[in-house]
Design a protein around this motif. Sequence first.
Motif, PDB file in Angstrom:
ATOM      1  N   ALA A 137      54.673  90.152  96.861  1.00  0.00           N
ATOM      2  CA  ALA A 137      56.009  90.590  97.281  1.00  0.00           C
ATOM      3  C   ALA A 137      56.841  91.082  96.098  1.00  0.00           C
ATOM      4  O   ALA A 137      57.623  92.024  96.250  1.00  0.00           O
ATOM      5  CB  ALA A 137      56.726  89.454  98.000  1.00  0.00           C
ATOM      6  N   TYR A 138      56.685  90.473  94.955  1.00  0.00           N
ATOM      7  CA  TYR A 138      57.439  90.934  93.789  1.00  0.00           C
ATOM      8  C   TYR A 138      57.020  92.355  93.395  1.00  0.00           C
ATOM      9  O   TYR A 138      57.863  93.222  93.171  1.00  0.00           O
ATOM     10  CB  TYR A 138      57.241  89.975  92.608  1.00  0.00           C
ATOM     11  N   ALA A 139      55.730  92.576  93.322  1.00  0.00           N
ATOM     12  CA  ALA A 139      55.240  93.900  92.939  1.00  0.00           C
ATOM     13  C   ALA A 139      55.678  94.957  93.945  1.00  0.00           C
ATOM     14  O   ALA A 139      56.098  96.061  93.572  1.00  0.00           O
ATOM     15  CB  ALA A 139      53.716  93.882  92.820  1.00  0.00           C
ATOM     16  N   VAL A 140      55.603  94.622  95.207  1.00  0.00           N
ATOM     17  CA  VAL A 140      56.011  95.578  96.240  1.00  0.00           C
ATOM     18  C   VAL A 140      57.512  95.825  96.165  1.00  0.00           C
ATOM     19  O   VAL A 140      57.976  96.952  96.327  1.00  0.00           O
ATOM     20  CB  VAL A 140      55.597  95.087  97.637  1.00  0.00           C
ATOM     21  N   LEU A 141      58.280  94.779  95.875  1.00  0.00           N
ATOM     22  CA  LEU A 141      59.721  94.959  95.731  1.00  0.00           C
ATOM     23  C   LEU A 141      60.033  95.900  94.565  1.00  0.00           C
ATOM     24  O   LEU A 141      60.879  96.786  94.683  1.00  0.00           O
ATOM     25  CB  LEU A 141      60.415  93.614  95.506  1.00  0.00           C
ATOM     26  N   VAL A 142      59.347  95.715  93.458  1.00  0.00           N
ATOM     27  CA  VAL A 142      59.529  96.607  92.311  1.00  0.00           C
ATOM     28  C   VAL A 142      59.277  98.054  92.736  1.00  0.00           C
ATOM     29  O   VAL A 142      60.061  98.955  92.448  1.00  0.00           O
ATOM     30  CB  VAL A 142      58.595  96.208  91.151  1.00  0.00           C
ATOM     31  N   SER A 143      58.199  98.268  93.450  1.00  0.00           N
ATOM     32  CA  SER A 143      57.878  99.634  93.871  1.00  0.00           C
ATOM     33  C   SER A 143      58.939 100.183  94.800  1.00  0.00           C
ATOM     34  O   SER A 143      59.384 101.328  94.643  1.00  0.00           O
ATOM     35  CB  SER A 143      56.509  99.671  94.546  1.00  0.00           C
ATOM     36  N   GLU A 144      59.383  99.391  95.744  1.00  0.00           N
ATOM     37  CA  GLU A 144      60.350  99.889  96.721  1.00  0.00           C
ATOM     38  C   GLU A 144      61.688 100.224  96.084  1.00  0.00           C
ATOM     39  O   GLU A 144      62.324 101.214  96.438  1.00  0.00           O
ATOM     40  CB  GLU A 144      60.533  98.878  97.851  1.00  0.00           C
ATOM     41  N   VAL A 145      62.132  99.404  95.165  1.00  0.00           N
ATOM     42  CA  VAL A 145      63.401  99.699  94.504  1.00  0.00           C
ATOM     43  C   VAL A 145      63.260 100.961  93.658  1.00  0.00           C
ATOM     44  O   VAL A 145      64.138 101.822  93.646  1.00  0.00           O
ATOM     45  CB  VAL A 145      63.861  98.505  93.654  1.00  0.00           C
ATOM     46  N   MET A 146      62.148 101.085  92.965  1.00  0.00           N
ATOM     47  CA  MET A 146      61.934 102.299  92.172  1.00  0.00           C
ATOM     48  C   MET A 146      61.857 103.538  93.056  1.00  0.00           C
ATOM     49  O   MET A 146      62.272 104.628  92.665  1.00  0.00           O
ATOM     50  CB  MET A 146      60.643 102.180  91.360  1.00  0.00           C
ATOM     51  N   LEU A 147      61.340 103.371  94.256  1.00  0.00           N
ATOM     52  CA  LEU A 147      61.115 104.512  95.139  1.00  0.00           C
ATOM     53  C   LEU A 147      62.375 104.934  95.900  1.00  0.00           C
ATOM     54  O   LEU A 147      62.366 105.955  96.584  1.00  0.00           O
ATOM     55  CB  LEU A 147      60.003 104.185  96.140  1.00  0.00           C
TER      56      LEU A 147
END
Length: 325
Positions: A56-66
Amino acid sequence: MGRVVAIAVERAGPRVAAPEQPGATGGGPLLPAQLLQEWYAANGRHSLPWRLTRDAYAVLVSEVMLQQTQVARVLPYYTAWLRRWPTAAALSGANTADVIRAWAGLGYNRRALYLHRAAVAVMAAGGTMPANEAGLRALPGVGPYTAAAVACFAGEQRAYVADTNIARVLARALLGVAGPREASAAGVRAVGEASLPAVAAREHNLALMDLGAAVCGVRSPACERCPLSEGCAWRAAGYPVGARPARRLPRFETTARFARGRIVDALRGHAALPEHELAERLPGVHAAKLAAYLAALEDEGLIERCGHGWALAGQGSTSMASPKL
DNA sequence: AATTCGGGGAG
DNA sequence: CTCCCAGAATT
């Protein structure tokens, strides 16, 4: 991921799925899920790094960047970020200035602060990343889209995810309008939720997302390559055009956004800078507003006073930095 | 409901 | 050149 393939070949339904399948919910228009999944299995971007993890942390990083940022530009940032701060615990221990520097080039610098604050909040709450929408929604920088996306893509929950691509595909295929601006958000949500499959909502949402990005583009719908074209309401209606915002944009160099970006980027390259040196890096039109920009950036937590000048926030670890000028 | 917030690349 | 991008927070 054998799961995707299994879904795609699960059933050999009718080649042309009727846009409305009786018995779902209220009887509104639905998506031909079968055709959509077959298209996704063959054409989806399955190897994007944030799709290969359920962290979930990695996916959150991606979503915020995106957020408002193209996939191609996020890729190198995502990889570097996770190499440097692999977990929420690691990020929570970073200092703000390093986080802002790592964001250089991505834009919307507050997103870097939000991500950092989210990590701090997670650690303060026990150290476990929330994987449900409500818990995610409470994190700074996480709105309706990002919460649903992380819950669905990392938590594999059946969530209605509506980014710009998905909303456009839904608006066109099911509501017959050019885009979400020509429909009500509630209307798009209604057909989107009604179309969510009982299982594999993750692949369903990713399929719609990829379809919107690769086939059903804002300006270039490639209907001949679209698995939904047979039942597409927008196509059937003759592609009615949407209204234009028609807003004159000022020269970018005169905008506050430009000045703010310049200020933050200048401080990325220096431990601290006096105000007059910041002024020298901006077009003259900004001279009168520089103080206001700095105050706003300070209020947002991006920069802080450093002696008689300014520095990125959190420059000297967590302690109150001594004046350097 | 409208504004603000970056920066890069496609068309 | 204009427009758009895996939005969110604030007013």
